[in-house]
Structures are given as structure tokens and as C-alpha cells.
Design a protein around this motif. Structure first.
Motif, PDB file in Angstrom:
ATOM      1  N   LEU A  96      -0.532 -13.071   5.942  1.00 47.38           N
ATOM      2  CA  LEU A  96      -1.047 -11.747   5.624  1.00 47.38           C
ATOM      3  C   LEU A  96      -2.567 -11.708   5.529  1.00 47.38           C
ATOM      4  O   LEU A  96      -3.140 -10.648   5.308  1.00 47.38           O
ATOM      5  CB  LEU A  96      -0.412 -11.237   4.332  1.00 47.38           C
ATOM      6  N   CYS A  99      -6.388 -10.720   9.937  1.00 51.29           N
ATOM      7  CA  CYS A  99      -6.916  -9.361  10.099  1.00 51.29           C
ATOM      8  C   CYS A  99      -6.471  -8.729  11.410  1.00 51.29           C
ATOM      9  O   CYS A  99      -6.309  -7.508  11.476  1.00 51.29           O
ATOM     10  CB  CYS A  99      -8.434  -9.378   9.988  1.00 51.29           C
ATOM     11  N   HIS A 102      -3.256  -7.041  10.680  1.00 53.72           N
ATOM     12  CA  HIS A 102      -3.432  -5.798   9.924  1.00 53.72           C
ATOM     13  C   HIS A 102      -3.946  -4.665  10.808  1.00 53.72           C
ATOM     14  O   HIS A 102      -3.586  -3.509  10.608  1.00 53.72           O
ATOM     15  CB  HIS A 102      -4.352  -6.009   8.724  1.00 53.72           C
ATOM     16  N   ASP A 107       0.878   0.924   8.243  1.00 54.71           N
ATOM     17  CA  ASP A 107       1.606   0.884   6.972  1.00 54.71           C
ATOM     18  C   ASP A 107       3.090   1.219   7.139  1.00 54.71           C
ATOM     19  O   ASP A 107       3.936   0.643   6.468  1.00 54.71           O
ATOM     20  CB  ASP A 107       0.981   1.849   5.961  1.00 54.71           C
ATOM     21  N   GLU A 144      -1.233  -6.186  -0.050  1.00 60.16           N
ATOM     22  CA  GLU A 144      -1.212  -7.094   1.101  1.00 60.16           C
ATOM     23  C   GLU A 144      -2.383  -6.823   2.038  1.00 60.16           C
ATOM     24  O   GLU A 144      -2.953  -7.753   2.615  1.00 60.16           O
ATOM     25  CB  GLU A 144       0.100  -6.961   1.878  1.00 60.16           C
ATOM     26  N   ARG A 145      -2.745  -5.568   2.212  1.00 61.00           N
ATOM     27  CA  ARG A 145      -3.877  -5.221   3.069  1.00 61.00           C
ATOM     28  C   ARG A 145      -5.177  -5.840   2.536  1.00 61.00           C
ATOM     29  O   ARG A 145      -6.089  -6.113   3.303  1.00 61.00           O
ATOM     30  CB  ARG A 145      -4.029  -3.709   3.172  1.00 61.00           C
ATOM     31  N   CYS A 148      -6.836  -9.249   4.011  1.00 59.80           N
ATOM     32  CA  CYS A 148      -7.738  -9.265   5.161  1.00 59.80           C
ATOM     33  C   CYS A 148      -9.141  -8.990   4.644  1.00 59.80           C
ATOM     34  O   CYS A 148      -9.393  -7.938   4.071  1.00 59.80           O
ATOM     35  CB  CYS A 148      -7.319  -8.210   6.189  1.00 59.80           C
TER      36      CYS A 148
END
Length: 152
Positions: A96, A99, A102, A107, A144-145, A148
């Protein structure tokens, strides 16, 4: 320890045993590969988080990620996919901190995976399994975002 927590823990260990192979797994071979089936990806991508990201939301997300959500068991404390439970999974858990991942997955896709699990992996269906609520899932996604750190 509550009965529900014991059941979740036992189910997590059983999932690892059932979905794993002998030996330690390496990182997943294609970290950008979508985990939402093609037929459902369009609808999943339409989902938008109702959560406004604030320091309090991130703190709650961390608490859920490390506790009730059981995410850290496989994805690791820092989200690198190096948790003890994930070491036996093939493919290994998502890193996770990636990047590129992501930027590629929105989402709604992450929510779909938390809700339904990830076919062909050890990721269980946390919403369908009544482990966490929808709001808690969105809160975990916000946290979780934050793994990055690339600000490009």
C-alpha cells in the motif's frame, strides 16, 4: 477478548492456511493489476468516498487498520505488504506504499475489494463478513492512501 474478535482471528488464520502455499511469498508480481472483476469495475469506479480526510479520520483509520479491520496482519504496520499473516499468501498482499498503485486504483475499487474480498488472493470480504462497517471501510481507505508519500 470478545467472542467476535476470537472468531475473526480464527477465520483470518484459517484463510491464510487455505489460501496460501508453503514457504514465504514475495511481493505480488503485478501491483497495478486490478482486483475488481472486469464486469464490476465500472460500477465500482463510480463509488465516491463520503469521508472528508482530516487528521482525526486518519487517526481513526490507523486504529481500524491495525485493530478491528485486521489489515496490518497481512499488509503490515507500514502498509508494505509484509505482515506476518501475509507472508504465506500467494500472491502476496498489496504493498500500500506503492504510489503508482494509488494513482491507478480509485477509492471505489478499494472499497469493492474491502467489501467483497479479492478473487484469487487471501483478501477476505470484510464488509460481507460483518467485520467492519461501510463507514469504517472508507475510513481505512483514507488511512491507506496516506501510505503513499509521493506528492507528484
Amino acid at each position: 477478548m470478545s467472542r467476535k474478535r476470537v472468531i475473526v482471528t480464527l477465520c483470518s488464520f484459517m484463510a491464510v492456511a487455505l489460501w496460501s502455499t508453503a514457504g514465504w511469498s514475495g511481493p505480488e508480481s503485478d501491483p497495478l493489476k486490478p482486483r475488481v472483476p472486469d464486469a464490476e469495475r465500472g460500477e465500482a469506479r463510480k463509488l465516491k468516498s463520503p469521508i472528508t480526510v482530516t487528521p482525526d479520520v486518519l487517526a481513526k483509520g490507523k486504529e481500524l487498520y491495525e485493530g478491528k479491520g485486521t489489515c496490518a496482519n497481512c499488509h503490515g504496520q507500514s502498509g508494505e505488504g509484509d505482515g506476518a499473516g501475509g507472508m504465506l499468501l500467494t500472491p502476496g498482499p498489496r504493498n500500500l506504499t506503492n504510489c503508482k498503485f494509488h494513482k491507478k486504483r480509485n477509492d471505489g475499487e478499494l472499497f469493492w475489494v474491502i467489501k467483497n474480498g479479492s478473487p484469487g488472493t487471501g483478501m477476505p470480504a470484510l464488509l460481507k463478513g460483518n467485520i467492519i462497517t461501510e463507514e469504517e471501510a472508507w475510513t481505512i481507505i483514507a488511512y491507506e492512501r496516506s501510505f503513499c508519500k509521493d506528492k507528484e
